[in-house]
Design an enzyme around this catalytic site. Sequence first.
Site, PDB file in Angstrom:
ATOM      1  N   LYS A 299      -4.159 -15.626   1.359  1.00  0.00           N
ATOM      2  CA  LYS A 299      -5.836 -16.466   2.612  1.00  0.00           C
ATOM      3  C   LYS A 299      -5.874 -17.849   2.099  1.00  0.00           C
ATOM      4  O   LYS A 299      -5.885 -18.020   1.237  1.00  0.00           O
ATOM      5  CB  LYS A 299      -7.092 -15.450   1.221  1.00  0.00           C
ATOM      6  CG  LYS A 299      -6.595 -14.040   1.227  1.00  0.00           C
ATOM      7  CD  LYS A 299      -7.589 -13.553   0.076  1.00  0.00           C
ATOM      8  CE  LYS A 299      -7.605 -12.018   0.072  1.00  0.00           C
ATOM      9  NZ  LYS A 299      -7.973 -11.092   1.188  1.00  0.00           N
TER      10      LYS A 299
ATOM     11  N   ARG B 140      -5.244  -0.517   0.703  1.00  0.00           N
ATOM     12  CA  ARG B 140      -4.459   0.538   0.902  1.00  0.00           C
ATOM     13  C   ARG B 140      -3.310   1.004   0.017  1.00  0.00           C
ATOM     14  O   ARG B 140      -2.752   2.003   0.436  1.00  0.00           O
ATOM     15  CB  ARG B 140      -4.700   0.502   2.294  1.00  0.00           C
ATOM     16  CG  ARG B 140      -3.331  -0.944   3.108  1.00  0.00           C
ATOM     17  CD  ARG B 140      -3.743  -0.668   4.350  1.00  0.00           C
ATOM     18  NE  ARG B 140      -5.436  -1.620   4.400  1.00  0.00           N
ATOM     19  CZ  ARG B 140      -5.733  -1.647   5.979  1.00  0.00           C
ATOM     20  NH1 ARG B 140      -5.195  -1.467   6.763  1.00  0.00           N
ATOM     21  NH2 ARG B 140      -6.893  -2.885   5.598  1.00  0.00           N
TER      22      ARG B 140
END
Length: 573
Positions: free
Chosen positions: A354, A431
């Site tokens: 990020k 996920r």
Amino acid sequence: MATLRVSSLLASSPSSLHCNPSVFTKCQSSPRWAFSFSVTPLCSRRSKRIVHCIAGDTLGLTRPNESDAPKISIGAKDTDVVQWQGDLLAIGATENDLARDDNSKFKNPLLQRLDSKLNGLLSAASSEEDFSGKSGQSINLRLPGGRITLVGLGSSASSPTSYHSLGEAAAAAAKSAQARNIAVSLASTDGLSAESKINSASAIATGVMLGIFEDNRFRSESKTPALESLDILGLGTGPEIESKIKYAEHVCAGVILGRELVNAPANIVTPGALAEEAKKIASTYSDVITVNILDAEQCKELKMGAYLGVAAAATENPPYFIHLCFKTNSRERKTKIALVGKGLTFDSGGYNLKTGAGSKIELMKNDMGGAAAVLGAAKALGEIKPRGVEVHFIVAACENMISGAGMRPGDIVTASNGKTIEVNNTDAEGRLTLADALIYACNQGVEKIIDLATLTGAIVTALGPSVAGAFTPSDGLAREVVVAAEASGEKLWRMPMEESYWESMKSGVADMINTGPRDGGAITGALFLKQFVDEKVQWLHLDIAGPVWSDEKKNATGYGVSTLVEWVLRNSL
């Protein structure tokens, strides 16, 4: 502190997990596995006592103060508002309640009597401040004997959110005045059924308790709110309303735990810390809750390759898979359900790091907001003890970091149901952990599952910062959760499960990739999770990336706890 008398106001580093990057991926042509695990014991120095009282050294030598959850005596009373005595009186008024007659006097009987006692000060102040009862408006009167706060409820106060906001406004006024004893009343209860009055009292109590709470554990100096008691006036008395208020207190305790877990930085709340918090909950409510904590070696035995792939790089803070089970002694059982929370205690993005101001990497401590909601719900349900329902609370806790042992873009991992996933983005890691958690939940024989996750930025783009997205193929389960959320005052919106979008998630070398194109990202994220849920199990995914955190307050919200508890109760006897 002066006492408000309305009738006389003018008179007065340890061992850690090491594994090769492509965790639990087995080439068809080569049956060899290569693993080397060295796992820190759960009760190691780095995770001894969690969140409320950390013991041992942490990065930066930070040791939080004790949790300072509010301790308020709350009661429903039939005392006349004009005769009530205390430090601060808050009155919720709709736009209709503020209507005036030809002499500019309030038409509302309660406001009329109160204004008469105050020699017209209330009507004068509301006119001067242009207070019309619109939602978000409030005025405060400082009087010789205390304070009065008028809070606008809008055109009509018909939802728990309105009364929750009234409670929050009362709490804000109480903090400002350092009031010890406050009361909250509605200007009018016309049109409210007996049940609505009870629910309104509960929502007001919730607003006050959560509004008065301040997370000061990491401040060197702080001022503790003085509030000691809350009287809720004019909404009835008796066992039913007192029971509902007590229910609100239990739920608020769970919400506060959720807030504290998310607020705490990643050098305090590690995967081991979450595991210890789960153990603490099980110990406190050992009559109804049991706990099972799996370390990396045990997860390896269950072939949780997707989860372990994400965790592989976190050599300082190994993963812990948390399973709490709530079950009363009642032989009757209405349903068996699971609550699954994403538990990334820090998400760097992995090799897809990020970067840039928009990435909000400094807020990635909140990537375990789903886990916080699940543990907060467990705490609340441990107090409430609903009959006839078995609840499994599941969190695959880990960090998503960068190291030579870490998962790389292009690696293929294998989930515990045998499905293979090409990792085209290491920053779509939540996920992957949820995949193995959902499989594990289904293996418990549950009939319904709700998972909560700060899964995608796409849901924030679609719904903004205050609304969660709900995804499910089950219309019945969608209705259940929407009703529970409305009763709790939490906002969510059902989103489509557009199956045609799954085409974009197919891999050329594995069963699927872990992230698709930017457009429809929240939907493809939900479709990915669906691949790991048994078809006979009703399942709903809540993407809480928006409401988990308040940018305005720079604090966690505890979102999800209230809805989960309400939903569980509606599935109990």
